[in-house]
Design a protein around this motif. Structure first.
Motif, PDB file in Angstrom:
ATOM      1  N   THR A 194       0.836  -1.200   0.000  1.00 22.03           N
ATOM      2  CA  THR A 194       0.000   0.000   0.000  1.00 22.03           C
ATOM      3  C   THR A 194       0.867   1.243   0.000  1.00 22.03           C
ATOM      4  O   THR A 194       0.598   2.203  -0.724  1.00 22.03           O
ATOM      5  N   TRP A 195       1.917   1.221   0.802  1.00 24.38           N
ATOM      6  CA  TRP A 195       2.835   2.349   0.871  1.00 24.38           C
ATOM      7  C   TRP A 195       3.519   2.572  -0.480  1.00 24.38           C
ATOM      8  O   TRP A 195       3.604   3.701  -0.960  1.00 24.38           O
ATOM      9  N   ILE A 196       3.965   1.507  -1.121  1.00 21.66           N
ATOM     10  CA  ILE A 196       4.608   1.614  -2.431  1.00 21.66           C
ATOM     11  C   ILE A 196       3.620   2.132  -3.470  1.00 21.66           C
ATOM     12  O   ILE A 196       3.940   3.030  -4.261  1.00 21.66           O
ATOM     13  N   TYR A 197       2.392   1.620  -3.477  1.00 24.22           N
ATOM     14  CA  TYR A 197       1.393   2.089  -4.442  1.00 24.22           C
ATOM     15  C   TYR A 197       1.025   3.545  -4.202  1.00 24.22           C
ATOM     16  O   TYR A 197       0.753   4.286  -5.146  1.00 24.22           O
ATOM     17  N   ARG A 198       1.018   3.972  -2.949  1.00 20.72           N
ATOM     18  CA  ARG A 198       0.727   5.377  -2.640  1.00 20.72           C
ATOM     19  C   ARG A 198       1.817   6.270  -3.229  1.00 20.72           C
ATOM     20  O   ARG A 198       1.541   7.319  -3.801  1.00 20.72           O
ATOM     21  N   ILE A 199       3.069   5.847  -3.079  1.00 19.27           N
ATOM     22  CA  ILE A 199       4.171   6.591  -3.689  1.00 19.27           C
ATOM     23  C   ILE A 199       3.988   6.628  -5.205  1.00 19.27           C
ATOM     24  O   ILE A 199       4.169   7.666  -5.844  1.00 19.27           O
ATOM     25  N   ALA A 200       3.611   5.496  -5.788  1.00 19.38           N
ATOM     26  CA  ALA A 200       3.417   5.414  -7.237  1.00 19.38           C
ATOM     27  C   ALA A 200       2.295   6.345  -7.704  1.00 19.38           C
ATOM     28  O   ALA A 200       2.445   7.048  -8.707  1.00 19.38           O
ATOM     29  N   VAL A 201       1.185   6.359  -6.985  1.00 15.59           N
ATOM     30  CA  VAL A 201       0.075   7.242  -7.348  1.00 15.59           C
ATOM     31  C   VAL A 201       0.509   8.701  -7.242  1.00 15.59           C
ATOM     32  O   VAL A 201       0.276   9.503  -8.156  1.00 15.59           O
ATOM     33  N   ASN A 202       1.158   9.052  -6.139  1.00 15.00           N
ATOM     34  CA  ASN A 202       1.590  10.446  -5.951  1.00 15.00           C
ATOM     35  C   ASN A 202       2.570  10.878  -7.043  1.00 15.00           C
ATOM     36  O   ASN A 202       2.434  11.962  -7.608  1.00 15.00           O
ATOM     37  N   LYS A 203       3.530  10.034  -7.347  1.00 10.70           N
ATOM     38  CA  LYS A 203       4.511  10.386  -8.387  1.00 10.70           C
ATOM     39  C   LYS A 203       3.843  10.465  -9.762  1.00 10.70           C
ATOM     40  O   LYS A 203       4.193  11.326 -10.567  1.00 10.70           O
ATOM     41  N   SER A 204       2.890   9.589 -10.020  1.00 12.50           N
ATOM     42  CA  SER A 204       2.175   9.618 -11.302  1.00 12.50           C
ATOM     43  C   SER A 204       1.350  10.896 -11.431  1.00 12.50           C
ATOM     44  O   SER A 204       1.350  11.538 -12.494  1.00 12.50           O
TER      45      SER A 204
END
Length: 143
Positions: A75-85
């Motif tokens: 979840t933490w990794i996907y949150r970073i991915a969403v924010n960066k995207s």
């Protein structure tokens, strides 16, 4: 540590914070494809998605000491991915890159016309996705 020793997320996080290179490889093996797919959904571009994924994993590894286990590592990794995207899309929009690329491709032949049409469609999809995510409650945006 060997890759199969990371069945427990806490052990994996501890190995990452300790700088264990096998742990880094394990995280990339587990999450690379889902992160690239997520980024491609935002950008519409395989190349941009790959570039973003690299940035995301660099951020994960730089910030692993900030991970507090309030959620799962994924979840933490996907949150970073969403924010960066989202930041990527906003930055491109601010810079006018999408419109500039479309204008440069017009009149360069049938392949460029197809590319311009495809890019416009991808841009519209990315904007629709971004708008839909913005309408979600904060607790659901990470997913």
């Amino acid at each position: 540590m060997k890759l199969n020793n990371y069945d427990n997320e806490k052990l994996l996080v501890n190995a990452l914070t300790g700088g264990d290179e096998d742990a880094y490889r394990h995280v990339i093996a587990l999450y690379r494809e889902p992160v690239v797919r997520l980024c491609r959904g935002f950008t519409g571009s395989p190349e941009d998605a790959e570039d973003l994924a690299q940035d995301i994993f660099l951020e994960v590894f730089r910030s692993i000491n900030k991970f507090r286990s309030r959620s799962s590592l994924s979840t933490w990794i996907y949150r970073i991915a969403v924010n960066k995207s989202l930041n990527f899309i906003r930055d491109r929009k601010k810079a006018g890159i999408d419109e500039h690329n479309l204008e440069n491709n017009i009149g360069a032949g049938s392949n460029a016309d197809y590319s311009a049409d495809t890019r416009l469609e991808q841009k519209e999809h990315a904007e629709a996705l971004h708008n839909a995510i913005d309408r979600l409650p904060e607790s659901q945006r990470a997913a």
